[in-house]
Design a protein around this motif. Structure first.
Motif, PDB file in Angstrom:
ATOM      1  N   ILE A  78       0.732  -1.000   0.266  1.00  0.00           N
ATOM      2  CA  ILE A  78       0.105  -0.299  -0.042  1.00  0.00           C
ATOM      3  C   ILE A  78       1.047   1.330  -0.138  1.00  0.00           C
ATOM      4  CG2 ILE A  78      -1.875   1.426   1.240  1.00  0.00           C
ATOM      5  CD1 ILE A  78      -3.061  -1.669   0.132  1.00  0.00           C
ATOM      6  N   ARG A  79       0.817   2.009  -1.058  1.00  0.00           N
ATOM      7  CA  ARG A  79       1.381   3.396  -1.384  1.00  0.00           C
ATOM      8  C   ARG A  79       1.304   4.523  -0.651  1.00  0.00           C
ATOM      9  NH1 ARG A  79       4.835   3.197  -5.690  1.00  0.00           N
ATOM     10  NH2 ARG A  79       5.151   5.456  -6.095  1.00  0.00           N
ATOM     11  N   SER A  80       0.212   4.634  -0.198  1.00  0.00           N
ATOM     12  CA  SER A  80      -0.651   5.871   0.849  1.00  0.00           C
ATOM     13  C   SER A  80      -1.335   5.522   1.772  1.00  0.00           C
ATOM     14  CB  SER A  80      -0.629   7.244  -0.332  1.00  0.00           C
ATOM     15  OG  SER A  80      -2.369   6.373  -0.917  1.00  0.00           O
ATOM     16  N   ALA A  81      -2.380   5.979   2.777  1.00  0.00           N
ATOM     17  CA  ALA A  81      -2.595   6.257   3.469  1.00  0.00           C
ATOM     18  C   ALA A  81      -3.840   5.734   2.920  1.00  0.00           C
ATOM     19  CB  ALA A  81      -2.946   6.689   5.049  1.00  0.00           C
ATOM     20  N   VAL A  82      -5.285   5.371   3.123  1.00  0.00           N
ATOM     21  CA  VAL A  82      -6.307   6.276   2.714  1.00  0.00           C
ATOM     22  C   VAL A  82      -7.288   7.590   2.869  1.00  0.00           C
ATOM     23  CG1 VAL A  82      -8.851   5.805   2.538  1.00  0.00           C
ATOM     24  CG2 VAL A  82      -7.411   3.809   2.866  1.00  0.00           C
ATOM     25  N   SER A  83      -6.562   8.752   2.255  1.00  0.00           N
ATOM     26  CA  SER A  83      -7.029   9.678   2.342  1.00  0.00           C
ATOM     27  C   SER A  83      -8.742  10.121   1.486  1.00  0.00           C
ATOM     28  CB  SER A  83      -5.912  10.998   1.658  1.00  0.00           C
ATOM     29  OG  SER A  83      -6.339  10.737  -0.280  1.00  0.00           O
ATOM     30  N   ASP A  84      -9.147  11.119   2.710  1.00  0.00           N
ATOM     31  CA  ASP A  84     -10.492  11.709   1.966  1.00  0.00           C
ATOM     32  C   ASP A  84     -10.524  12.872   1.273  1.00  0.00           C
ATOM     33  OD1 ASP A  84     -13.233  11.887   1.826  1.00  0.00           O
ATOM     34  OD2 ASP A  84     -13.803  11.888   3.888  1.00  0.00           O
ATOM     35  N   GLU A  85     -10.957  12.780   0.318  1.00  0.00           N
ATOM     36  CA  GLU A  85     -10.893  13.958  -1.000  1.00  0.00           C
ATOM     37  C   GLU A  85     -12.440  14.263  -1.242  1.00  0.00           C
ATOM     38  OE1 GLU A  85      -7.895  14.740  -2.348  1.00  0.00           O
ATOM     39  OE2 GLU A  85      -6.514  13.269  -1.098  1.00  0.00           O
ATOM     40  N   ASN A  86     -11.651  15.502  -2.074  1.00  0.00           N
ATOM     41  CA  ASN A  86     -13.424  15.649  -2.248  1.00  0.00           C
ATOM     42  C   ASN A  86     -14.739  15.116  -2.731  1.00  0.00           C
ATOM     43  OD1 ASN A  86     -13.044  18.425  -1.411  1.00  0.00           O
ATOM     44  ND2 ASN A  86     -12.279  19.627  -2.971  1.00  0.00           N
ATOM     45  N   ALA A  87     -14.198  14.005  -3.555  1.00  0.00           N
ATOM     46  CA  ALA A  87     -14.311  13.151  -4.660  1.00  0.00           C
ATOM     47  C   ALA A  87     -14.979  11.885  -4.563  1.00  0.00           C
ATOM     48  CB  ALA A  87     -13.588  13.201  -5.894  1.00  0.00           C
ATOM     49  N   GLY A  88     -14.110  11.388  -2.786  1.00  0.00           N
ATOM     50  CA  GLY A  88     -14.169  10.602  -2.211  1.00  0.00           C
ATOM     51  C   GLY A  88     -13.069  10.338  -1.273  1.00  0.00           C
ATOM     52  N   LYS A  89     -12.626   8.893  -1.254  1.00  0.00           N
ATOM     53  CA  LYS A  89     -11.373   8.229  -1.248  1.00  0.00           C
ATOM     54  C   LYS A  89     -11.145   7.611  -1.437  1.00  0.00           C
ATOM     55  CE  LYS A  89     -14.061   6.984   3.696  1.00  0.00           C
ATOM     56  NZ  LYS A  89     -14.709   6.010   4.846  1.00  0.00           N
ATOM     57  N   ILE A  90      -9.405   7.194  -1.815  1.00  0.00           N
ATOM     58  CA  ILE A  90      -8.371   7.213  -2.263  1.00  0.00           C
ATOM     59  C   ILE A  90      -7.519   6.460  -1.832  1.00  0.00           C
ATOM     60  CG2 ILE A  90      -7.211   9.732  -2.783  1.00  0.00           C
ATOM     61  CD1 ILE A  90      -7.499   8.340  -5.802  1.00  0.00           C
ATOM     62  N   VAL A  91      -6.461   5.837  -2.302  1.00  0.00           N
ATOM     63  CA  VAL A  91      -5.861   4.318  -1.896  1.00  0.00           C
ATOM     64  C   VAL A  91      -4.704   4.434  -2.884  1.00  0.00           C
ATOM     65  CG1 VAL A  91      -6.779   2.415  -2.109  1.00  0.00           C
ATOM     66  CG2 VAL A  91      -4.582   3.365  -0.404  1.00  0.00           C
ATOM     67  N   TYR A  92      -3.904   4.705  -2.752  1.00  0.00           N
ATOM     68  CA  TYR A  92      -2.508   3.888  -4.163  1.00  0.00           C
ATOM     69  C   TYR A  92      -1.941   3.188  -3.497  1.00  0.00           C
ATOM     70  CZ  TYR A  92      -3.248   8.545  -6.848  1.00  0.00           C
ATOM     71  OH  TYR A  92      -3.700   9.461  -7.006  1.00  0.00           O
TER      72      TYR A  92
END
Length: 109
Positions: A78-92
């Protein structure tokens, strides 16, 4: 792909995408909705895992936290923690060859 069997296993079993074609270790085609991902074996001219060369994103219909847990159970990085952006939750995250992917759980407005 440095290991075609491992790549096909990841995209079909871990991500749940259907395999539509397989020609031994020369080609595999995975369907992702209207997107088709072509998997080629790595070579000197085209080494596996060039960072940032392509980023493939997938929209989730379920929980992003559940999807991350599934990836971790299969040993994916997992390259990033789940982040909460304007469009929704994203993880790399990475596929078995280190190719960058992301998942997004769109916000329901």
């Amino acid at each position: 792909m440095s290991d075609m069997d491992r790549a096909v296993e990841f995209y079909t079993r871990v991500l749940g995408l259907p395999l539509t074609q397989r020609f031994r270790n020369h080609w595999a085609s995975i369907e992702a909705g209207k997107l088709s991902i072509g998997l080629h074996p790595a070579s000197n001219e085209n080494p596996a895992g060039r960072n940032g060369s392509t980023v493939i994103g997938m929209q989730l219909t379920g929980s992003i936290e559940d999807a991350v847990a599934t990836l971790q159970q299969h040993g994916m990085r997992i390259r990033s923690a789940v982040s909460d952006e304007n469009a929704g939750k994203i993880v790399y995250f990475e596929d078995p060859d280190g190719n960058l992917l992301y998942m997004i759980q769109l916000r329901q407005w």
